[in-house]
Design an enzyme around this catalytic site. Sequence first.
Site, PDB file in Angstrom:
ATOM      1  N   GLU A   1       0.693  -1.460   0.061  1.00  0.00           N
ATOM      2  CA  GLU A   1      -0.041   0.108   0.028  1.00  0.00           C
ATOM      3  C   GLU A   1       0.870   1.177  -0.340  1.00  0.00           C
ATOM      4  O   GLU A   1       2.188   1.507   0.883  1.00  0.00           O
ATOM      5  CB  GLU A   1      -1.045  -0.054   1.097  1.00  0.00           C
ATOM      6  CG  GLU A   1      -1.521  -1.542   1.230  1.00  0.00           C
ATOM      7  CD  GLU A   1      -2.957  -0.876   0.066  1.00  0.00           C
ATOM      8  OE1 GLU A   1      -3.708   0.093  -0.509  1.00  0.00           O
ATOM      9  OE2 GLU A   1      -3.924  -1.644  -0.292  1.00  0.00           O
TER      10      GLU A   1
ATOM     11  N   ARG B   1     -17.957  -0.077   6.406  1.00  0.00           N
ATOM     12  CA  ARG B   1     -18.799  -0.584   5.786  1.00  0.00           C
ATOM     13  C   ARG B   1     -19.624  -2.026   6.812  1.00  0.00           C
ATOM     14  O   ARG B   1     -20.733  -2.039   6.417  1.00  0.00           O
ATOM     15  CB  ARG B   1     -18.125  -0.863   4.302  1.00  0.00           C
ATOM     16  CG  ARG B   1     -19.436  -1.570   3.999  1.00  0.00           C
ATOM     17  CD  ARG B   1     -19.293  -1.702   1.944  1.00  0.00           C
ATOM     18  NE  ARG B   1     -18.131  -3.380   1.818  1.00  0.00           N
ATOM     19  CZ  ARG B   1     -18.369  -4.519   2.388  1.00  0.00           C
ATOM     20  NH1 ARG B   1     -19.634  -4.631   2.685  1.00  0.00           N
ATOM     21  NH2 ARG B   1     -17.088  -4.822   2.061  1.00  0.00           N
TER      22      ARG B   1
ATOM     23  N   CYS C   1      -8.311  -2.694   8.572  1.00  0.00           N
ATOM     24  CA  CYS C   1      -5.903  -1.953   7.833  1.00  0.00           C
ATOM     25  C   CYS C   1      -6.009  -0.547   7.676  1.00  0.00           C
ATOM     26  O   CYS C   1      -4.759  -0.214   7.499  1.00  0.00           O
ATOM     27  CB  CYS C   1      -6.387  -4.072   6.723  1.00  0.00           C
ATOM     28  SG  CYS C   1      -6.470  -4.863   6.435  1.00  0.00           S
TER      29      CYS C   1
HETATM   30  N1  PCA Z   1      -8.395  -7.035   6.218  1.00  0.00           N
HETATM   31  C1  PCA Z   1      -9.485  -5.766   6.737  1.00  0.00           C
HETATM   32  C2  PCA Z   1      -9.122  -5.671   8.065  1.00  0.00           C
HETATM   33  C3  PCA Z   1      -8.233  -7.467   8.333  1.00  0.00           C
HETATM   34  C4  PCA Z   1      -7.589  -8.081   6.775  1.00  0.00           C
HETATM   35  O1  PCA Z   1      -7.711  -8.660   7.308  1.00  0.00           O
HETATM   36  C5  PCA Z   1      -9.143  -4.702   5.854  1.00  0.00           C
HETATM   37  O2  PCA Z   1      -8.552  -4.936   5.011  1.00  0.00           O
HETATM   38  O3  PCA Z   1      -9.670  -3.214   6.737  1.00  0.00           O
END
Ligand code: PCA
Length: 218
Positions: free
Chosen positions: A85, A95, A148
């Site tokens: 990212e 959501r 995340c």
């Molecule tokens: N994915 C979610 C939260 C925990 C995870 O593994 C996210 O992309 O926010």
Amino acid sequence: MTAPTVSRILLTGFEPFDQDPINPSWEVARALDGEVIAGGAVHALQMPCVFGAAIQALDEALAELQPALVICLGFAGGRSEITPERVAINIDDARIPDNAGKQPVDEAVVANAPAAYFSTLPIKAMVRNMRDMGVPASVSNTAGTFVCNHIFYALMHRLSRRAAPGVRGGFIHTPVLPGQVASQPGMDLDLQIKGIREAIRTAMTVHQDLRENAGQLY
Ligand code: PCA
């Protein structure tokens, strides 16, 4: 003779959420626990998928380990590649409820703090090196607005303020596993582990990121 110093790498993954029995991000993190990669020992930590509690777990691990590198992993349903990212934003907008039933809407992750932070990982070199070894990967320009992004933002905020300069950190979303989502082919766990190992090795060894186009029109 003194033993060579091994620095510590904090590698987090998330517990399952949203009725999924498994979270690939944790499966990858725990598979790499204890490995020494480019002179850094991996310490894997499972994070709760809960707003606030995830930051608390991160803070405790940062204080205890004093890592030289921090990489947080999370699962991105719908993605088929490993995606480092680029940017964390200062917003919680859920959501779906988290694992404690919390569903914040348009709240700051950290009050009165900057709108966003960039990853300090060499995201383009990571993608290049993963691709070169046959692991599908691409740069992502959004980590979403759920737990995340929440932990990614909190991490970057803390690292920007730390007394120890030069601690790099960032976030990588991992894709679905084969069979996890009926409509998607998915990526084998072994390939995901190989990719994240290479991403860590790159973060430990590449200090100047590549200047290579990874932009998107929309
Ligand atoms: N994915 C979610 C939260 C925990 C995870 O593994 C996210 O992309 O926010």
